[in-house]
Scaffold this active site. Structure first.
Site, short mmCIF file in Angstrom:
data_model
loop_
_atom_site.label_atom_id
_atom_site.label_comp_id
_atom_site.label_asym_id
_atom_site.label_seq_id
_atom_site.Cartn_x
_atom_site.Cartn_y
_atom_site.Cartn_z
N CYS A 1 -88.57 89.03 -55.26
CA CYS A 1 -89.04 89.05 -56.64
C CYS A 1 -88.59 87.79 -57.37
CB CYS A 1 -88.55 90.28 -57.40
SG CYS A 1 -89.12 91.85 -56.77
N ARG B 1 -89.26 83.03 -52.38
CA ARG B 1 -88.48 84.25 -52.39
C ARG B 1 -89.23 85.41 -51.74
NH1 ARG B 1 -84.34 83.73 -56.39
NH2 ARG B 1 -84.23 85.99 -56.69
N TRP C 1 -91.98 91.80 -54.92
CA TRP C 1 -91.85 92.22 -53.51
C TRP C 1 -91.64 93.72 -53.54
CZ3 TRP C 1 -88.25 94.25 -49.96
CH2 TRP C 1 -88.53 93.99 -48.62
N ASN D 1 -86.26 92.33 -61.47
CA ASN D 1 -85.89 92.08 -60.08
C ASN D 1 -84.74 93.00 -59.76
OD1 ASN D 1 -85.28 91.09 -57.56
ND2 ASN D 1 -84.32 89.21 -58.31
N GLY D 2 -84.86 93.79 -58.69
CA GLY D 2 -83.77 94.69 -58.31
C GLY D 2 -84.28 96.10 -58.07
N GLU E 1 -81.10 85.13 -32.31
CA GLU E 1 -81.77 84.36 -33.35
C GLU E 1 -83.18 83.98 -32.92
OE1 GLU E 1 -82.75 81.73 -36.57
OE2 GLU E 1 -81.67 83.62 -36.31
N LYS F 1 -86.56 85.01 -34.94
CA LYS F 1 -87.55 84.04 -35.40
C LYS F 1 -88.95 84.43 -34.94
CE LYS F 1 -85.45 81.30 -37.93
NZ LYS F 1 -84.76 82.52 -38.33
N GLU G 1 -90.18 87.58 -36.78
CA GLU G 1 -90.36 87.33 -38.21
C GLU G 1 -91.73 86.75 -38.53
OE1 GLU G 1 -86.33 86.24 -40.62
OE2 GLU G 1 -86.95 84.80 -39.10
N HIS H 1 -78.06 96.75 -17.55
CA HIS H 1 -77.62 97.93 -18.26
C HIS H 1 -78.71 98.49 -19.17
CE1 HIS H 1 -73.39 97.62 -17.01
NE2 HIS H 1 -73.64 96.31 -17.00
N LYS I 1 -87.32 85.67 -48.99
CA LYS I 1 -86.37 84.60 -48.67
C LYS I 1 -84.97 84.97 -49.12
CE LYS I 1 -85.23 80.48 -47.27
NZ LYS I 1 -85.19 80.23 -45.82
#
Length: 606
Positions: free
Chosen positions: A2, A27, A74, A98-99, A479, A483, A486, A502, A601
């Site tokens: 947001c 964001r 968002w 925002n929140g 990571e 990526k 995402e 395993h 973001k």
């Protein structure tokens, strides 16, 4: 997550509001809207999807008010449609938020019982109705907002305008960041200073619990209890952060290519290259004396922390605990009374990381933060800030911020090893020398992306991808998987190569691509054995290594050759291939690389 903007101006503000919102696109958002005062009456425009939809709407149905607020949303409560987009309004008040209001259900039930009619599924609308109820009872706007804030539980940043009050905006902050920009006869509000950069470089950052009454000529800040307080005026550097894509197709591509420069700048701030020695600012603790270091972060920053754990324990013999911030805060971790805590965040506003920092500080820990925004909440709450000099990272999927974080953490680990007597001056110079060569090696990897395009073409047809690594390469495997999922939306998982038998080996067949990160170090032969197990089951292996293809001992579907470097710096070097694999896979699939679906973001709520 947001974005909020607000403007009290001498001129129509609609165009400025939209331009400011564009600077907050990084964001993440799924709808947008603005509201202004037209002859004292509140008028708004809202649209789902990208800002261009809102921009077209405003072109077709202009707004002319000199007082306005704007928002990129968002979705948290309610679907991303026009009805749930901000601003939310009653006849008398318009709000952007925002929140998350955690007690909105109880508040909504109470408001509905008193006759309020809701038009959205959001938690934010209760704020507009609460303020509206106070106004109708005879309270003025300032008192109405103050009373409303007493009822709100959760994290929020608010900007509010009122019917009939052209020279008034009230803003509030609890948990979520909010900045006020000071102009000449004008006032500005934004979720961060980048939104305000075209208008002013004089910025006031509200602290938790603050709320402020703004007019064109000034502001009055009050704390949670309503007591007048003063906050310093900062000279923001955000004007220097306004960026474009240059000659790249996406911000992510530009940011990947900026890494040699970014790492070089970050190193220059921490290394005396004339002597190849680490040169840190004064730490709030003595590395030689602390019994343990606690590292906490979220997402990609968490994986940077996991790499740092290997570094600190190998080169400084310093016990390290690494936690996802949302877990450390709630698992009642035992913290050494003389310990230190290290927090990593690109934005410096990550809600879970900030809350965990404050928890650790309350437990007596010395606090160091590694952040990319030195004016952020995490930075301001730390005993020491070690900045990553990455500049603004617009792409939601972190790239240059990750390698800049690794650079700072590597320098810290060397300093810790020296302070604890684990490495001598000669070894320090060797490790620092290896770090100094990283930008050159990164640049060499970025000269030809054809091999990564070929791998991306193969991965774009897959439904699942497995990443494997050992030692320092294990966090990189996680990571790399992050990526890929995402930005391409392909399911991917990162595993320690030794865990293959395993469980994950059950997934291997001829349709399963397996990305293996295997520098030719002391663990290489072990990883080769794992690759051979994958090959025996038909898995399609892509090897990222400085070793020759023939050393794999099995057939490869792809071989991405990496320069030979000191094992200490392999996480920095091998970050480039995993980023390029994800990027080229996603571009071939046609996804929104810079703003992938459902992601933000800066995650400023839990």
């Amino acid at each position: 997550m947001c974005g909020i903007v607000g403007i009290l101006s001498k001129e129509p503000v609609a165009e400025q509001l939209i331009d400011a919102l564009k600077r907050l696109e990084y964001r993440g958002y799924d709808s947008a809207g603005i509201a202004t005062l037209e002859d004292g009456v509140l008028v708004r425009r809202r649209a789902p999807g990208k800002l261009r939809n809102l921009e077209r709407l405003v072109e077709d149905h202009p707004l002319h008010g000199h007082t306005g607020i704007g928002h990129t949303r968002w979705a948290t409560h309610g679907r991303p449609n026009e009805g749930n987009a901000h601003p939310h309004m009653t006849e008398d008040v318009a709000v952007v938020h925002n929140g998350i209001i955690e007690n909105f259900r109880e508040l909504k039930t109470d408001l509905q019982a008193s006759g309020a009619e809701f038009t959205s599924d959001t938690d934010t609308e209760v704020i507009a109705h609460l303020i509206g109820r106070e106004l109708k009872s005879g309270s003025d706007p300032v008192r109405s907002v103050f009373h409303t804030l007493q009822h709100l539980e959760g994290a929020f940043a608010l900007a509010i305008i009122f019917r009939g009050f052209d020279d008034l905006m009230i803003v509030a902050r609890q948990g979520s960041p909010l900045a006020i920009g000071l102009g000449t006869g004008e006032m500005y509000v934004g979720s961060d200073a980048i939104a305000l950069a075209p208008f002013t470089d004089r910025v006031v950052y509200l602290e938790d619990g603050d709320w402020a009454v703004l007019t064109r000529e000034g502001l009055a800040i009050r704390d949670r209890a309503g007591k007048a307080v003063q906050r310093p005026v900062s000279q923001s550097q955000a004007q220097a952060l306004l960026v474009d894509k240059g000659n790249h197709r996406h911000f992510m591509a530009k940011e990947i290519h900026e890494q040699p420069e970014v790492v070089g700048h970050t190193l220059a701030s921490l290394v005396r290259f004339e002597t190849n020695e680490i040169e840190l600012p004064e730490l709030p603790f003595d590395f030689a004396a602390i019994p343990r270091l606690t590292i906490s972060a979220c997402g990609t920053a968490y994986y940077a922390g996991l790499v740092a754990k290997y570094w600190f324990e190998r080169w400084a013999r310093l016990p390290v605990e690494v936690d996802i911030a949302s877990e450390l805060r709630y698992r009642d971790a035992v913290l050494d009374p003389d310990g230190a805590a290290l927090f990593i965040s690109q934005s410096g506003e990550t809600a879970d990381t900030l809350a965990t920092l404050r928890h650790c500080r309350d437990q007596g820990q010395a606090i160091v933060s590694v952040v990319n925004v030195t004016e952020s909440s995490i930075a301001r709450d730390s005993d020491l800030v070690l900045p990553t000099l990455a500049g603004p990272e617009i792409g939601v999927a972190s790239t240059k911020a990750f390698t800049a974080q690794l650079t700072v953490l590597a320098c810290l680990a060397i300093a810790a090893g020296k302070a604890r007597g684990v490495i001598d001056e000669a070894r320090e110079k060797e490790l620092v020398g290896a770090l100094g060569e990283v930008p050159r090696h990164m640049a060499s990897l970025l000269r030809d992306e054809t091999p990564y395009e070929e791998v991306g073409h193969a991965l774009s047809k897959a439904r699942d991808v497995l990443y494997l690594g050992r030692g320092q390469s294990f966090p990189l495997a996680m990571e790399g998987a992050l990526k890929l999922k995402e930005i391409s939306y392909i399911h991917a998982e990162g595993y320690a190569a030794g865990e293959l038998k395993h469980g994950p080996i059950a997934l291997i067949d001829e349709n399963m691509p397996v990305i293996v990160i295997a520098p030719r170090d002391g663990l290489f032969d072990k990883t080769v054995s794992n690759m051979q197990e994958v090959a025996a089951r038909g898995g399609q292996i892509v090897l990222i290594s400085d070793a020759e293809a023939g050393e794999a001992g099995c057939e490869l579907a792809g071989h991405l050759k990496v320069p030979v470097v000191d094992p200490f710096v392999t996480p920095l070097i091998y970050a480039i291939p995993i980023q390029l694999i994800a990027y080229h896979t996603a571009t071939l699939m046609g996804t929104d690389v810079d703003q992938p679906r459902n992601l933000a973001k800066s995650v400023t709520v839990e």
